[in-house]
Write an enzyme that holds these catalytic residues in place. Structure first.
Site, PDB file in Angstrom:
ATOM      1  N   MET A 160       0.844  -1.194   0.000  1.00 35.46           N
ATOM      2  CA  MET A 160       0.000   0.000   0.000  1.00 35.46           C
ATOM      3  C   MET A 160       0.877   1.240   0.000  1.00 35.46           C
ATOM      4  O   MET A 160       1.665   1.445   0.928  1.00 35.46           O
ATOM      5  CB  MET A 160      -0.944  -0.010   1.205  1.00 35.46           C
ATOM      6  CG  MET A 160      -2.001  -1.102   1.144  1.00 35.46           C
ATOM      7  SD  MET A 160      -3.021  -1.216   2.638  1.00 35.46           S
ATOM      8  CE  MET A 160      -1.913  -2.126   3.747  1.00 35.46           C
ATOM      9  N   CYS A 207      -2.523  -1.578  -9.897  1.00 34.25           N
ATOM     10  CA  CYS A 207      -2.727  -0.207  -9.442  1.00 34.25           C
ATOM     11  C   CYS A 207      -3.354   0.630 -10.553  1.00 34.25           C
ATOM     12  O   CYS A 207      -2.834   0.675 -11.664  1.00 34.25           O
ATOM     13  CB  CYS A 207      -1.403   0.411  -9.002  1.00 34.25           C
ATOM     14  SG  CYS A 207      -1.570   2.105  -8.383  1.00 34.25           S
ATOM     15  N   HIS A 223      -6.758  -9.316  -7.131  1.00 28.18           N
ATOM     16  CA  HIS A 223      -7.731  -8.403  -6.535  1.00 28.18           C
ATOM     17  C   HIS A 223      -9.040  -8.635  -7.270  1.00 28.18           C
ATOM     18  O   HIS A 223      -9.134  -8.394  -8.471  1.00 28.18           O
ATOM     19  CB  HIS A 223      -7.253  -6.962  -6.692  1.00 28.18           C
ATOM     20  CG  HIS A 223      -8.112  -5.961  -5.977  1.00 28.18           C
ATOM     21  ND1 HIS A 223      -7.625  -4.765  -5.516  1.00 28.18           N
ATOM     22  CD2 HIS A 223      -9.420  -5.971  -5.641  1.00 28.18           C
ATOM     23  CE1 HIS A 223      -8.596  -4.084  -4.932  1.00 28.18           C
ATOM     24  NE2 HIS A 223      -9.696  -4.802  -5.000  1.00 28.18           N
ATOM     25  N   GLY A 271      -9.078  -8.109  -1.731  1.00 28.44           N
ATOM     26  CA  GLY A 271     -10.190  -7.214  -1.994  1.00 28.44           C
ATOM     27  C   GLY A 271     -11.363  -7.427  -1.059  1.00 28.44           C
ATOM     28  O   GLY A 271     -11.991  -8.485  -1.085  1.00 28.44           O
ATOM     29  N   GLY A 272     -11.643  -6.442  -0.204  1.00 27.83           N
ATOM     30  CA  GLY A 272     -12.838  -6.475   0.627  1.00 27.83           C
ATOM     31  C   GLY A 272     -12.802  -7.424   1.803  1.00 27.83           C
ATOM     32  O   GLY A 272     -13.819  -7.598   2.488  1.00 27.83           O
TER      33      GLY A 272
END
Length: 339
Positions: A20, A102, A173, A214-215
């Protein structure tokens, strides 16, 4: 060449913390390692041009305690990525990861990140070039597709090409990225998640080590994906904002090793690192900003955040800022016990 960790990187990849930007720097990773001995940690994305053309070798700095740790690279030129990968391997990283996920404008303008989902042949060429010059695993982090692409069609073709080039591990992702019309933040939330497609890819590519991203916000959710047959789970924002909830329990719950880490013990173990950082000319807030979520959801969490945020930016701030904030946490714990 620095000595490389002998850890089983594939075992560590059962749970990883996502790369990140502006968050998973070396100070953040040192903290996360104290919470979990087993989980795989990733650097922020480092662009190949910054290393090869810019000579920004400081971007490769890390502490030996961070192992197992992977270097994520951004780029699209096979030769340049090969040079950057060699630098990362020589620095001792346990894995080299190529960013194909990204969606930021800045990344697109460099012809890498999620835009590479449109160029699987180029990604395969990059993977092959990196594989040729390093003796650590070369992996890819991607989306399920971009813009008008149909994930059911493009993702299998993408995986087929990178697998043929020598990529044996991939993190997916489970969202599309919209390169026009959505901000990077919106791209993390708005495109719908398609977990089923990622599980389908594992069924179609049983020899490919597949992690899902993801999530996912809890270890229980992570375990569900593992139980359903995926090889690994990557958690991003939840691991950063609630690191104790995710990482402190990861070793016993996900890996079957060790004990649940006590965040108070972790804070105390951070103090020598903080002192060394300050002695090298660093600033307190460069470390404490990553510690704000350690007590999220626990008594005294708001006071902890406030004391660290206010105290760390003061001139000549030192470890006493952390100790005072820790005292407030301990006081709240004693009050809760009495009640």
């Amino acid at each position: 060449m620095p000595e490389k960790s002998s850890v089983d990187i594939r075992k560590s990849a059962r749970l990883s913390v996502a790369p990140m930007m502006d968050w998973t720097d070396r100070n953040c990773r040192f903290l996360h390692r104290l919470l979990s001995s087993e989980s795989l940690l990733y650097t922020e994305m480092v662009t190949a041009p910054a290393l090869v053309r810019g000579g920004a070798l400081h971007l490769l700095d890390y502490s030996p305690e961070e192992h197992p740790v992977a270097l994520q690279l951004g780029g699209s030129d096979p030769r340049e990525l090969a040079q950057a990968a060699r630098m990362g391997a020589e620095a001792g990283y346990d894995e080299i990861n190529l960013n194909c996920g990204c969606p930021s404008d800045r990344v697109q303008s460099g012809t890498f990140g999620a835009v590479l989902m449109r160029e699987p042949a180029r990604v395969a060429e990059c993977v092959a070039a990196m594989r040729e010059v390093v003796n650590v695993e070369v992996t890819v982090k991607c989306r399920i597709g971009v813009d008008e692409q149909e994930p059911q069609d493009v993702l299998p073709a993408f995986l087929e090409q990178i697998k043929a080039a020598g990529c044996d591990r991939v993190t997916i992702h489970a969202r599309k990225a919209w390169l026009q019309g959505l901000s990077p933040k919106e791209n993390r939330d708005i495109p719908p998640l398609d977990y089923e497609l990622v599980h389908q890819m594992k069924a179609e590519f049983p020899d490919l080590h597949i992690s899902i991203n993801g999530g996912i916000t809890t270890l229980a959710q992570a375990q569900e994906h593992l139980d359903a047959g995926l090889d690994g789970v990557m958690i991003g924002r939840a691991a950063y904002h609630q690191p104790t909830d995710i990482l402190a329990e990861a070793d016993p719950l996900i890996f079957g090793t060790g004990q649940i880490a006590d965040p108070i013990d972790v804070v105390q173990k951070m103090l020598p690192y903080v002192e060394a950082h300050l002695a090298d000319g660093g600033r307190m807030h460069q470390i404490t900003r990553h510690m704000l979520g350690l007590f999220a959801g626990r008594p005294g969490a708001r006071g902890w955040r406030r004391m660290l945020s206010d105290g760390a930016v003061r001139e000549n701030a030192g470890p006493e800022v952390i100790l005072q904030a820790l005292d407030s946490i301990a006081s709240n714990a004693r009050v809760e016990q009495v009640v």
